[in-house]
Design a protein around this motif. Structure first.
Motif, mmCIF file in Angstrom:
data_model
loop_
_atom_site.group_PDB
_atom_site.id
_atom_site.type_symbol
_atom_site.label_atom_id
_atom_site.label_comp_id
_atom_site.label_asym_id
_atom_site.label_seq_id
_atom_site.Cartn_x
_atom_site.Cartn_y
_atom_site.Cartn_z
ATOM 1 N N MET A 1 0.836 -1.184 0.000
ATOM 2 C CA MET A 1 0.000 0.000 0.000
ATOM 3 C C MET A 1 0.883 1.250 0.000
ATOM 4 S SD MET A 1 -3.137 0.949 2.579
ATOM 5 C CE MET A 1 -3.712 -0.708 2.623
ATOM 6 N N LEU A 2 1.901 1.257 0.838
ATOM 7 C CA LEU A 2 2.773 2.416 0.885
ATOM 8 C C LEU A 2 3.596 2.550 -0.393
ATOM 9 C CD1 LEU A 2 4.009 2.174 4.577
ATOM 10 C CD2 LEU A 2 2.294 3.725 3.653
ATOM 11 N N LEU A 3 3.953 1.432 -0.962
ATOM 12 C CA LEU A 3 4.749 1.467 -2.184
ATOM 13 C C LEU A 3 3.941 1.963 -3.383
ATOM 14 C CD1 LEU A 3 6.778 -1.839 -1.832
ATOM 15 C CD2 LEU A 3 7.579 0.491 -1.432
ATOM 16 N N THR A 4 2.659 1.655 -3.396
ATOM 17 C CA THR A 4 1.819 2.035 -4.537
ATOM 18 C C THR A 4 1.237 3.429 -4.401
ATOM 19 O OG1 THR A 4 -0.168 1.104 -3.556
ATOM 20 C CG2 THR A 4 1.167 -0.365 -4.940
ATOM 21 N N GLY A 5 1.335 4.013 -3.204
ATOM 22 C CA GLY A 5 0.759 5.330 -2.985
ATOM 23 C C GLY A 5 -0.728 5.296 -2.698
ATOM 24 N N GLU A 6 -1.274 4.087 -2.542
ATOM 25 C CA GLU A 6 -2.699 3.944 -2.247
ATOM 26 C C GLU A 6 -2.983 4.486 -0.849
ATOM 27 O OE1 GLU A 6 -5.976 0.355 -1.741
ATOM 28 O OE2 GLU A 6 -3.997 -0.079 -2.528
ATOM 29 N N TRP A 8 -5.006 4.486 2.557
ATOM 30 C CA TRP A 8 -5.790 3.560 3.361
ATOM 31 C C TRP A 8 -6.875 4.325 4.085
ATOM 32 C CZ3 TRP A 8 -6.472 2.743 8.755
ATOM 33 C CH2 TRP A 8 -7.165 1.579 9.057
ATOM 34 N N ASN A 9 -8.076 3.806 3.989
ATOM 35 C CA ASN A 9 -9.223 4.413 4.641
ATOM 36 C C ASN A 9 -9.859 3.362 5.548
ATOM 37 O OD1 ASN A 9 -11.561 5.678 5.394
ATOM 38 N ND2 ASN A 9 -12.208 6.206 3.344
#
Length: 62
Positions: A1-6, A8-9
């Motif tokens: 998630m951090l690598l893709t820039g997504e 988190w909600n």
């Protein structure tokens, strides 16, 4: 998630952890409670019905 820039909600977990049926039941219970509160403050059933009818098209398109 951090690598893709997504991003988190936490609200996303609700879709994973609860079924559609559970969410519908939850919303129905909240709706019943809300109606009871509105009636307690003095709105009439006729006023509530009219309000729902007037807003049904707006609500359905969202």
């Amino acid at each position: 998630m951090l690598l893709t820039g997504e991003i988190w909600n936490p609200a996303d977990l609700a879709e994973v952890e609860t079924t559609v049926e559970q969410r519908i039941k939850y919303v129905k219970n909240n709706f019943k409670s809300d109606i009871k509160q509105l009636l307690n403050i003095g709105l009439t059933v006729e006023e509530l019905t009219l309000m729902i009818q007037q807003n049904a098209n707006i609500i359905a398109t969202q």
